[in-house]
Every structure is written in C-alpha cells, then in structure tokens.
Design a protein around this motif. Structure first.
Motif, PDB file in Angstrom:
ATOM      1  N   ALA A 133     -30.546 -19.565 -10.644  1.00 37.85           N
ATOM      2  CA  ALA A 133     -29.919 -20.671 -11.369  1.00 37.85           C
ATOM      3  C   ALA A 133     -29.947 -20.429 -12.873  1.00 37.85           C
ATOM      4  O   ALA A 133     -28.949 -20.663 -13.575  1.00 37.85           O
ATOM      5  CB  ALA A 133     -30.629 -21.986 -11.036  1.00 37.85           C
ATOM      6  N   GLU A 134     -31.072 -19.930 -13.363  1.00 35.84           N
ATOM      7  CA  GLU A 134     -31.194 -19.662 -14.802  1.00 35.84           C
ATOM      8  C   GLU A 134     -30.223 -18.556 -15.231  1.00 35.84           C
ATOM      9  O   GLU A 134     -29.611 -18.643 -16.307  1.00 35.84           O
ATOM     10  CB  GLU A 134     -32.629 -19.250 -15.145  1.00 35.84           C
TER      11      GLU A 134
ATOM     12  N   GLN B  75     -27.338 -17.795 -13.885  1.00 35.00           N
ATOM     13  CA  GLN B  75     -25.975 -18.312 -13.902  1.00 35.00           C
ATOM     14  C   GLN B  75     -25.746 -19.304 -15.044  1.00 35.00           C
ATOM     15  O   GLN B  75     -24.683 -19.311 -15.670  1.00 35.00           O
ATOM     16  CB  GLN B  75     -25.647 -18.954 -12.550  1.00 35.00           C
ATOM     17  N   ASP B  76     -26.721 -20.146 -15.342  1.00 35.35           N
ATOM     18  CA  ASP B  76     -26.596 -21.052 -16.490  1.00 35.35           C
ATOM     19  C   ASP B  76     -26.387 -20.253 -17.777  1.00 35.35           C
ATOM     20  O   ASP B  76     -25.591 -20.629 -18.643  1.00 35.35           O
ATOM     21  CB  ASP B  76     -27.846 -21.927 -16.612  1.00 35.35           C
ATOM     22  N   LYS B  77     -27.118 -19.151 -17.896  1.00 31.68           N
ATOM     23  CA  LYS B  77     -26.998 -18.309 -19.086  1.00 31.68           C
ATOM     24  C   LYS B  77     -25.610 -17.687 -19.183  1.00 31.68           C
ATOM     25  O   LYS B  77     -25.016 -17.631 -20.272  1.00 31.68           O
ATOM     26  CB  LYS B  77     -28.069 -17.214 -19.059  1.00 31.68           C
TER      27      LYS B  77
ATOM     28  N   SER C 258     -23.167 -20.374 -20.357  1.00 29.76           N
ATOM     29  CA  SER C 258     -23.390 -20.690 -21.768  1.00 29.76           C
ATOM     30  C   SER C 258     -22.789 -19.624 -22.674  1.00 29.76           C
ATOM     31  O   SER C 258     -22.116 -19.941 -23.668  1.00 29.76           O
ATOM     32  CB  SER C 258     -24.892 -20.837 -22.026  1.00 29.76           C
TER      33      SER C 258
ATOM     34  N   ASP D 214     -23.037 -28.156 -21.016  1.00 30.99           N
ATOM     35  CA  ASP D 214     -23.628 -27.947 -19.692  1.00 30.99           C
ATOM     36  C   ASP D 214     -22.538 -27.796 -18.651  1.00 30.99           C
ATOM     37  O   ASP D 214     -21.334 -27.958 -18.932  1.00 30.99           O
ATOM     38  CB  ASP D 214     -24.570 -29.102 -19.335  1.00 30.99           C
ATOM     39  N   TYR D 215     -22.967 -27.513 -17.419  1.00 29.46           N
ATOM     40  CA  TYR D 215     -22.010 -27.278 -16.343  1.00 29.46           C
ATOM     41  C   TYR D 215     -21.197 -28.528 -16.015  1.00 29.46           C
ATOM     42  O   TYR D 215     -19.995 -28.443 -15.735  1.00 29.46           O
ATOM     43  CB  TYR D 215     -22.733 -26.787 -15.086  1.00 29.46           C
TER      44      TYR D 215
ATOM     45  N   PHE E 142     -19.456 -16.247 -13.961  1.00 27.80           N
ATOM     46  CA  PHE E 142     -20.010 -17.512 -13.475  1.00 27.80           C
ATOM     47  C   PHE E 142     -19.254 -17.890 -12.208  1.00 27.80           C
ATOM     48  O   PHE E 142     -18.025 -17.917 -12.181  1.00 27.80           O
ATOM     49  CB  PHE E 142     -19.858 -18.612 -14.533  1.00 27.80           C
TER      50      PHE E 142
ATOM     51  N   GLU F 281     -25.688 -23.470  -6.727  1.00 26.35           N
ATOM     52  CA  GLU F 281     -26.864 -24.155  -6.165  1.00 26.35           C
ATOM     53  C   GLU F 281     -26.514 -25.073  -4.997  1.00 26.35           C
ATOM     54  O   GLU F 281     -27.396 -25.469  -4.235  1.00 26.35           O
ATOM     55  CB  GLU F 281     -27.569 -24.991  -7.233  1.00 26.35           C
TER      56      GLU F 281
END
Length: 502
Positions: free
Chosen positions: A28-29, A31-33, A36, A58-59, A304, A323
């Motif tokens: 998850a981290e 993909q968030d990166k 971003s 944010d997403y 992403f 997720e």
C-alpha cells in the motif's frame, strides 16, 4: 554458475530480496508513493491543470476528479503530443511513441513512451526479471552465454523533428545500455528488419552457431523460429543446437497451448520457463516462482493500479483500488503511469491469486471473451481447455480462435472453434468432447448453459488449413513480432473472415 554470472549475480539477488520483502510488507505504501509522485510531476501539464492535480493530496481526491479513460478518450491529447506539443499528459519531452495495432482492430495505437517509463518501468522490469530468475536458479550461466531476443517487426520512423514511433521492442533496443549488446543476439540490424520471413532466415543464420542460454519473445513466434533453426541445422531438438539453453522468458499470449510442443523440442531437464507481463504501456508482472502460474504485480515502477470488476461499466463508481481487490474475481486493469496515461483501461483482464504479496494471472482481454449465451468464457479457460484436449488426443495446436454460432432454427447456439493443428488429433470428435468437458469443469457459467443442452450445445471444431492464420496476418501486415490472432470473439466478424480464407 560461470565466473561472469557469479560475479554479477549478488547485485541482482539483492534486488530480488528487496522486491519480495517490500511487496509483501509495504504494498500500500509503495502504491501511495507512486500516485503521489505521478500527480506531483504532472500538476502543471494540460491534463493536470484540467483535473486539479495541484490540489490532489490523496487517492480519494484523485478518484473523484479524474475520469476513467480508454485510448479513444485520451487520443486527442496523444495527437497533440504526436504533433510535437509538450507538457500535455506528461511534463518531459516525448521522443518516442510505441506503435501498436492491438488485437481487436486494425487501427494503430500510439502509446507515449517517456524517458521515465523507459527507465523506471521497462528496463527495470527487464533487470528484475533476471533478478527473480537468478534467485530461482543458482546454477545459471546467463551472463557467460548469449541471449536471443525475438522482437517486433517495425523499425522506428520519424514522426516530427524530435519524435519517432515504432514497435516497443525496437524503441527499447535504440535506448538500451550498450553493455547489454555484449550478450544479446542477433545483430541489431537483423532485429530491426521489417520483413518477417527474411528476418527469421537471417536470425537463424546469425545465431545457430552461438552459445545461446536464453530466449525472449512471444511463444507462437518463438516456436516458428525454433523450427526454422532445427530445419536449418538438421537437428531433432533445440538442446542439440544450443546445449546450454536454460530459460525462455515469454509473454504476449498464454503459454499453455504451446507447453507440450516446447517440451518436445527442448527436452532438457535444465530448461526453465518464466512468464512476464509487459506491454507497450508498461511492464507489470513477473513470475517470481516458476513452479506456479501466477505473476508478481510490480509495485514500484512509476505505475499506479486500479481495477474494475469484469463486465461492469468503465466509470469511476465501479473502480476498486489495489487494497480493495479480492482473489478469484476477474478485473479489468486501469493504469496511471509516468508515460502520461491516466486511469487508462489497458484492455487486459486479470485474476488475483494472492494478496500478500499481490500475485495474479492474466485471464484475457476486455474485448476477448465469449458471452453470447451468458457463459462468460475467458481466454484462460480456453487455453487450459485446449491443453487438456491436446493431452487426451496427442494433438498440438499452432493457432486458434473461437466465436459463437447462433442456430436460429432451434433458438440455441454453440461455440465454433477454428483450430490450426501442428499435429492433428486422432479424433476431432474426442478433441471437441474433451475440450467441452474441461470448459464445463473450469467455468460454472459455461457448465450451467450447457446443462442438458438447454441453451448451449456442445462446441464444434473446424480444422483450419495449414498457414491460415499466418495468411490472415500477412494480409494485414501483421505477420511476426508482437502481433497476435484474437483468441476469442463475441461476434462472428473475425471467424467469417478466416473461414473465407480456409
């Protein structure tokens, strides 16, 4: 392991260990990166300004503001980039476009290939493929031998004063680190040849006497090359020609219909097969365990991922983030990339087999399925069914396609399979029955529609003449390279075209 491979393998194995650790614990981290970085880099592009990237933190905001896009919907922006305009979908200069005709229509697609997608995704995918392979084979001699790459069939051509287009494989070759050329065969000028049959002849003459350790390419076209090598050398099996051959890195089409043929032509017990999922749009998956069919979803490549359950409309309300996916469900895959594609429907369907780490199998194309009677037949069902039928009848399949056949006088229907055999079955009736039974066992919807022939009758096999599918491809200038015959169609357009040539 030879001296050269032994010297460099620790670098690759270090990366492989990092992948397995990060992907299991920090998916998850990662993909968030990626999201971003992508949004931040594209904030001042034409697209980024239109959809408020500067204010996207944010997403959830990204998902609300940015539409799901097909190629047709992104094309007006891509066209401006093709004409030389900058800062449209991605900020860096776009010097390359991967030309792809796709598998469902003849119109070319032009996929932007940025510097970032080349190095952070495509080349990293190649590096990681080797890394994960070396983790699984500590006896490899990959770097002490030659590696044969069978790429596309269209050399890059100039679009404008600063940009070119061509097959992705040709673009990768033009930009690759020169050190790679020390182990790669055939010669660059041969790889870039356009005429397929002359290219195969030149590859054979250039490589038959080299010490080849690995093959890379699409299974169907690589099989044609292998047979040409055997014919030229007079050998019965490929390991007689290349005794140190150890791995085939394959992708593009399912391997199952071809597995038995490869085993017969390369009987060596040291031979390995490793699937990768790369496309003009990016590099997305690597088989990290050659005893399983699943691939690892690559999470730190400037891509992403999002997903839409297969069959649902391509709109934001149906999108599932990584997720939120579940195992056993067919999903259409969406990608946002450092090549300037945003929530882009790539056209492939996948099914997750594991969520920690995220592993998947490709189940087909969003447009390649048969659901004329509610049976929801996907490509992976077809490939597994064919393998079972081949095992039962001693047949081998060179190419195939299938489509619905409507029997208006009965109000029912069935599937018509057009199959070009390398070795024909002893009985096409047994082949058809075995394939039908295997599809029923693999697919509950197909089984339900076949129950007592209520709406769907047993499939029929039409034997294609030798060379039919090649002739169809040749007529459309699609012979060789990365082109593929569509395996399943929900209408009869392709089937009727082929039958006219049969």
């Amino acid at each position: 392991m030879d001296i050269v491979t032994g010297a460099v393998s620790p670098i690759f194995k270090l990366r492989a260990k990092k992948i397995l650790r990060m992907y299991s614990c920090f998916a998850a981290e990662l993909q968030d990166k990626q999201l971003s970085i992508l949004v931040s880099r594209a904030a001042n592009t034409l697209w980024g300004k239109k959809y408020g990237y500067a204010a996207t933190k944010d997403y959830n905001t990204f998902g609300r503001n940015v539409p799901v896009s097909t190629y047709e919907e992104l094309y007006p922006y891509i066209k401006r980039m093709l004409n030389g305009e900058r800062n449209v979908l991605w900020p860096s200069e776009m010097k390359w476009f991967a030309k792809s005709s796709g598998t469902t229509n003849d119109r070319s697609k032009y996929i932007p290939v940025s510097r970032e997608i080349l190095h952070n995704c495509h080349y990293r995918g190649g590096f990681d493929t080797v890394a994960l392979y070396l983790m699984q084979n500590d006896k490899s001699c990959l770097f002490g031998k030659k590696n044969l790459v069978l790429g596309g069939s269209h050399s890059p051509v100039r679009l404008n004063k600063s940009a070119h287009c061509g097959d992705l494989s040709a673009i990768l070759l033009h930009n690759i680190n020169p050190l790679v050329n020390l182990t790669r065969v055939p010669d660059k000028k041969i790889i870039l040849m356009d005429e397929w049959e002359a290219k195969i002849k030149a590859i054979v003459e250039n490589t038959y006497n080299k010490d080849v350790a690995s093959l890379s390419g699409i299974p169907s076209w690589m099989l044609a090359l292998i047979k040409a090598v055997l014919q030229y050398t007079g050998k019965s099996t490929l390991d007689e020609v290349w005794p140190n051959l150890e791995v085939f890195f394959h992708g593009g089409v399912g391997f199952e219909p071809y597995r038995a043929q490869y085993k017969a032509l390369i009987p060596s017990d040291k031979m390995h097969y490793m699937e990768i999922y790369n496309a003009s749009e990016g590099f997305f998956g690597i088989q990290d365990n050659m005893t399983e069919s699943s691939m690892l979803l690559m999470l730190d490549y400037g891509v992403f991922y999002e997903f839409i359950p297969a069959g649902e409309a391509y709109n934001a309300e149906n999108v599932v983030p990584l997720e939120g996916v579940k195992t056993g469900v067919n999903y259409a895959m969406l990608i946002s990339t450092c090549g300037g594609l945003w929530r882009y429907v790539i056209g492939d369907t996948i099914r997750f087999t594991s969520l920690k780490p995220y592993k998947f199998v490709i189940t087909g194309r969003t447009k390649l399925y048969i659901n004329a009677f509610g049976e929801e037949l996907m490509v992976d069902n077809a490939e597994k069914g064919l393998r079972k039928a081949c095992e039962a009848t001693g047949a081998t399949v060179k190419a195939f396609t299938a489509a619905p056949l409507f029997l208006l006088h009965t109000g029912k229907g069935k599937h018509q399979w057009l199959v070009e055999f390398e070795n024909e079955p002893a009985s096409t009736d047994v082949f058809a029955h075995t394939l039908d039974e295997e599809l029923k066992s693999l697919n509950s919807d197909y089984d339900a529609k076949r129950y007592r022939d209520i709406s769907l009758l047993q499939l029929e096999i039409t034997v294609a003449r030798r060379g039919l599918f090649d002739d169809w491809m040749r007529n459309r200038d699609r012979l060789g390279g990365q082109h593929k015959v569509p395996a399943l169609q929900n209408d009869r357009k392709l089937m009727d075209e082929l039958l006219l040539l049969n």
